[in-house]
Motif scaffolding. Structure first.
Motif, PDB file in Angstrom:
ATOM      1  N   CYS A   1      17.075  50.549  26.208  1.00 17.03           N
ATOM      2  CA  CYS A   1      17.381  51.613  26.267  1.00 17.03           C
ATOM      3  C   CYS A   1      17.973  52.141  25.069  1.00 17.03           C
ATOM      4  CB  CYS A   1      19.144  51.949  27.318  1.00 17.03           C
ATOM      5  SG  CYS A   1      19.187  50.709  28.450  1.00 17.03           S
ATOM      6  N   PHE A   2      17.571  51.350  24.252  1.00 20.68           N
ATOM      7  CA  PHE A   2      17.644  51.607  22.831  1.00 20.68           C
ATOM      8  C   PHE A   2      17.569  51.141  22.079  1.00 20.68           C
ATOM      9  CE2 PHE A   2      21.776  51.932  23.951  1.00 20.68           C
ATOM     10  CZ  PHE A   2      22.617  51.116  22.912  1.00 20.68           C
ATOM     11  N   THR A   3      16.544  50.982  20.438  1.00 23.79           N
ATOM     12  CA  THR A   3      16.965  50.624  19.891  1.00 23.79           C
ATOM     13  C   THR A   3      16.690  50.920  18.697  1.00 23.79           C
ATOM     14  OG1 THR A   3      14.733  50.658  19.500  1.00 23.79           O
ATOM     15  CG2 THR A   3      15.670  48.462  20.805  1.00 23.79           C
TER      16      THR A   3
ATOM     17  N   ILE B   1      21.690  48.636  13.337  1.00 22.73           N
ATOM     18  CA  ILE B   1      20.754  48.146  13.367  1.00 22.73           C
ATOM     19  C   ILE B   1      22.133  48.365  15.000  1.00 22.73           C
ATOM     20  CG2 ILE B   1      20.186  46.220  15.038  1.00 22.73           C
ATOM     21  CD1 ILE B   1      19.342  45.323  12.391  1.00 22.73           C
ATOM     22  N   ASP B   2      21.985  49.071  15.974  1.00 23.32           N
ATOM     23  CA  ASP B   2      22.089  49.346  16.895  1.00 23.32           C
ATOM     24  C   ASP B   2      20.946  49.874  18.496  1.00 23.32           C
ATOM     25  OD1 ASP B   2      23.811  50.446  19.523  1.00 23.32           O
ATOM     26  OD2 ASP B   2      24.810  52.442  18.230  1.00 23.32           O
ATOM     27  N   ILE B   3      21.827  48.587  19.231  1.00 18.05           N
ATOM     28  CA  ILE B   3      20.706  48.275  20.442  1.00 18.05           C
ATOM     29  C   ILE B   3      21.437  47.862  21.550  1.00 18.05           C
ATOM     30  CG2 ILE B   3      19.119  47.205  18.784  1.00 18.05           C
ATOM     31  CD1 ILE B   3      20.107  44.770  18.708  1.00 18.05           C
TER      32      ILE B   3
ATOM     33  N   SER C   1      24.172  46.326  27.467  1.00 13.11           N
ATOM     34  CA  SER C   1      24.546  46.341  26.535  1.00 13.11           C
ATOM     35  C   SER C   1      24.978  47.043  25.329  1.00 13.11           C
ATOM     36  CB  SER C   1      24.018  44.767  25.934  1.00 13.11           C
ATOM     37  OG  SER C   1      22.704  45.081  26.021  1.00 13.11           O
ATOM     38  N   ASP C   2      25.350  47.143  23.760  1.00 13.92           N
ATOM     39  CA  ASP C   2      25.228  47.911  23.512  1.00 13.92           C
ATOM     40  C   ASP C   2      25.703  47.230  21.890  1.00 13.92           C
ATOM     41  OD1 ASP C   2      25.055  50.394  21.632  1.00 13.92           O
ATOM     42  OD2 ASP C   2      26.984  51.143  22.817  1.00 13.92           O
ATOM     43  N   ILE C   3      25.776  46.966  21.238  1.00 14.63           N
ATOM     44  CA  ILE C   3      25.829  46.076  19.437  1.00 14.63           C
ATOM     45  C   ILE C   3      25.640  46.508  18.777  1.00 14.63           C
ATOM     46  CG2 ILE C   3      23.988  44.511  20.102  1.00 14.63           C
ATOM     47  CD1 ILE C   3      25.671  42.572  18.824  1.00 14.63           C
ATOM     48  N   THR C   4      26.166  47.200  17.593  1.00 16.05           N
ATOM     49  CA  THR C   4      25.654  47.218  16.454  1.00 16.05           C
ATOM     50  C   THR C   4      26.142  46.246  15.055  1.00 16.05           C
ATOM     51  OG1 THR C   4      26.104  49.674  16.861  1.00 16.05           O
ATOM     52  CG2 THR C   4      25.953  49.660  14.298  1.00 16.05           C
ATOM     53  N   ARG C   5      24.839  46.204  14.537  1.00 16.98           N
ATOM     54  CA  ARG C   5      25.559  45.233  13.569  1.00 16.98           C
ATOM     55  C   ARG C   5      24.989  45.470  12.089  1.00 16.98           C
ATOM     56  NH1 ARG C   5      29.353  44.104  15.634  1.00 16.98           N
ATOM     57  NH2 ARG C   5      30.097  41.495  17.021  1.00 16.98           N
TER      58      ARG C   5
ATOM     59  N   VAL D   1      33.872  49.455  21.096  1.00 18.52           N
ATOM     60  CA  VAL D   1      34.946  49.840  19.390  1.00 18.52           C
ATOM     61  C   VAL D   1      33.774  49.922  18.549  1.00 18.52           C
ATOM     62  CG1 VAL D   1      36.937  48.726  18.370  1.00 18.52           C
ATOM     63  CG2 VAL D   1      36.939  49.148  20.717  1.00 18.52           C
ATOM     64  N   GLU D   2      33.631  51.270  18.103  1.00 19.26           N
ATOM     65  CA  GLU D   2      32.601  51.323  17.484  1.00 19.26           C
ATOM     66  C   GLU D   2      32.973  52.483  16.010  1.00 19.26           C
ATOM     67  OE1 GLU D   2      28.343  53.209  18.655  1.00 19.26           O
ATOM     68  OE2 GLU D   2      29.848  53.143  20.940  1.00 19.26           O
ATOM     69  N   PRO D   3      34.108  52.245  15.115  1.00 17.63           N
ATOM     70  CA  PRO D   3      33.863  52.927  14.077  1.00 17.63           C
ATOM     71  C   PRO D   3      32.805  53.068  12.740  1.00 17.63           C
ATOM     72  CG  PRO D   3      35.584  51.271  13.541  1.00 17.63           C
ATOM     73  CD  PRO D   3      34.349  50.738  15.241  1.00 17.63           C
TER      74      PRO D   3
HETATM   75 ZN    ZN Z   1      25.634  51.218  20.412  1.00 17.84          ZN
END
Ligand code: ZN
Ligand code: ZN
Length: 363
Positions: free
Chosen positions: A190-192, A220-222, A231-235, A324-326
């Motif tokens: 969906c997005f990288t 990195i938000d993928i 899925s959606d994660i940022t590190r 939850v993505e502050p």
């Molecule tokens: Zn994200």
């Protein structure tokens, strides 16, 4: 079957709200209601739900496949050479008059124009709020699907973090994540989003040809789709030795992320979860740099209700899934964001994201 029950519940909401007809294109809403969508393109494809009847107008080339997946649903097929209007009129003739129409906000505008021409409703409204009443409450099977997607995103994040080194472009790091997703069976990436150095100050930067260099903070938000669920994660990765100014911001955002996650349980409002994150960043002196809401719901779409934001007094309930993505953003310099996916359980919150929260430092 879960999808039959969903249609019945939608019809009950329609009766409650006086909606005669709800129309859906081949979107996440249709997928939710039927457990299937035909290939979406410019050809008119509409699921028409009345209070006591359902039918579907479908391009003939997709009719057989649709029949195989929809278990006796009435299909009215149309051929390219004929155009869709006759089939659409025929479908509407078989349904009660559509005075009050609810429409899928994600379907094509030209589908709506065809529908308005054929049905001439007196009133039209978005179907989104009725669908949200259904889609926000994930079944156990849906939670499991989202959990599997989150595990896949953890792996893709590892691949992206591994790819970060001086001289590599943002786009190359994005590709490492994309490849990991696809090799693990994602049907769609969906997005990288890879935002390095000053690009990190744009919350929605488009990964480009900037070369990573020593001293870069990299967001990195993928996210991808695995059997429909997103899925959606940022590190974050840092190349070289992170300066204290950066580490201060990182620790503050991490604290906001942790506290907001700890606040998740049935009975608290979306506003309260946002408030916890915002207060933490305010106390650290970053109030003006936290420029977006704390999170968004996640399911068949990457962004869906519930919205975790100030002023949303919606009460969180078991089965809701959201991010939850502050984050904080310093124009021209860098940004920091840390994102997890939470599901509300019977008594608290469960984090579907497994990737470690510590900054990935590469020297
Ligand atoms: Zn994200
Ligand atoms: Zn997100």
């Amino acid at each position: 079957m879960e999808s039959e029950d969903r249609l019945k519940r939608l019809q009950a909401y329609m009766a409650e709200e006086g909606v005669d007809l709800a129309a859906f294109g081949p979107t996440a809403n249709m997928r939710y209601l039927l457990d299937f969508t035909p290939h979406p393109d410019e050809r008119l494809c509409l699921l028409l739900v009345a209070q006591e009847a359902v039918c579907m107008v479908v391009p003939s080339l997709n009719a057989e496949q649709t029949a195989a997946h929809t278990h006796g649903l009435e299909l009215i097929a149309w051929k390219d050479a004929d155009g869709p209007m006759q089939a659409l009129r025929q479908a509407l003739d078989g349904l009660p008059e559509a005075r009050c129409l609810a429409v899928d906000g994600a379907m094509r505008a030209d589908f709506l124009l065809h529908l308005q021409e054929a049905a001439s409703p007196q009133e039209a409204q978005p179907a989104g709020p009725m669908l949200a009443r259904l889609r926000q409450y994930k079944s156990a099977a849906e939670v499991e699907a989202a959990a599997r997607a989150a595990v896949q995103a953890d792996q893709a994040m590892q691949a992206a973090a591994d790819a970060c080194q001086p001289g590599v472009t943002e786009a190359q790091v994005a590709w490492a994540a994309e490849e990991a997703f696809r090799l693990d069976g994602a049907e769609e990436v969906c997005f990288t989003l890879v935002a390095s150095g000053p690009n990190g100050a744009y919350p929605h930067h488009h990964s480009g040809d900037r070369l990573l260099q020593d001293g870069d903070a990299i967001i990195i938000d993928i996210g991808a789709s695995l059997r429909g669920y997103k899925s959606d994660i940022t590190r974050m990765v840092f190349l070289g030795r992170p300066p204290s100014e950066f580490m201060q911001a990182y620790e503050a955002v991490l604290e906001a992320n942790k506290r907001a996650r700890a606040a998740v349980r049935p009975g608290v409002t979306a506003h309260q979860v946002d408030r916890v994150a915002r207060q933490t960043l305010e106390a650290a002196g970053y109030a003006e740099y936290f420029v977006h809401r704390t999170g968004h719901g996640l399911g068949l779409e990457v962004h869906e209700p519930p919205w975790i934001m100030a002023g949303n007094e919606q009460v969180l309930e078991e089965g809701m899934i959201f991010s939850v993505e502050p984050g904080v953003y310093f124009p021209g310099r860098f940004g920091v964001r840390i994102e997890d996916i939470m599901v509300v359980t019977e008594s608290g919150g469960r984090n579907l994201t497994g990737f470690d929260h510590q900054l990935v430092i590469k020297r």
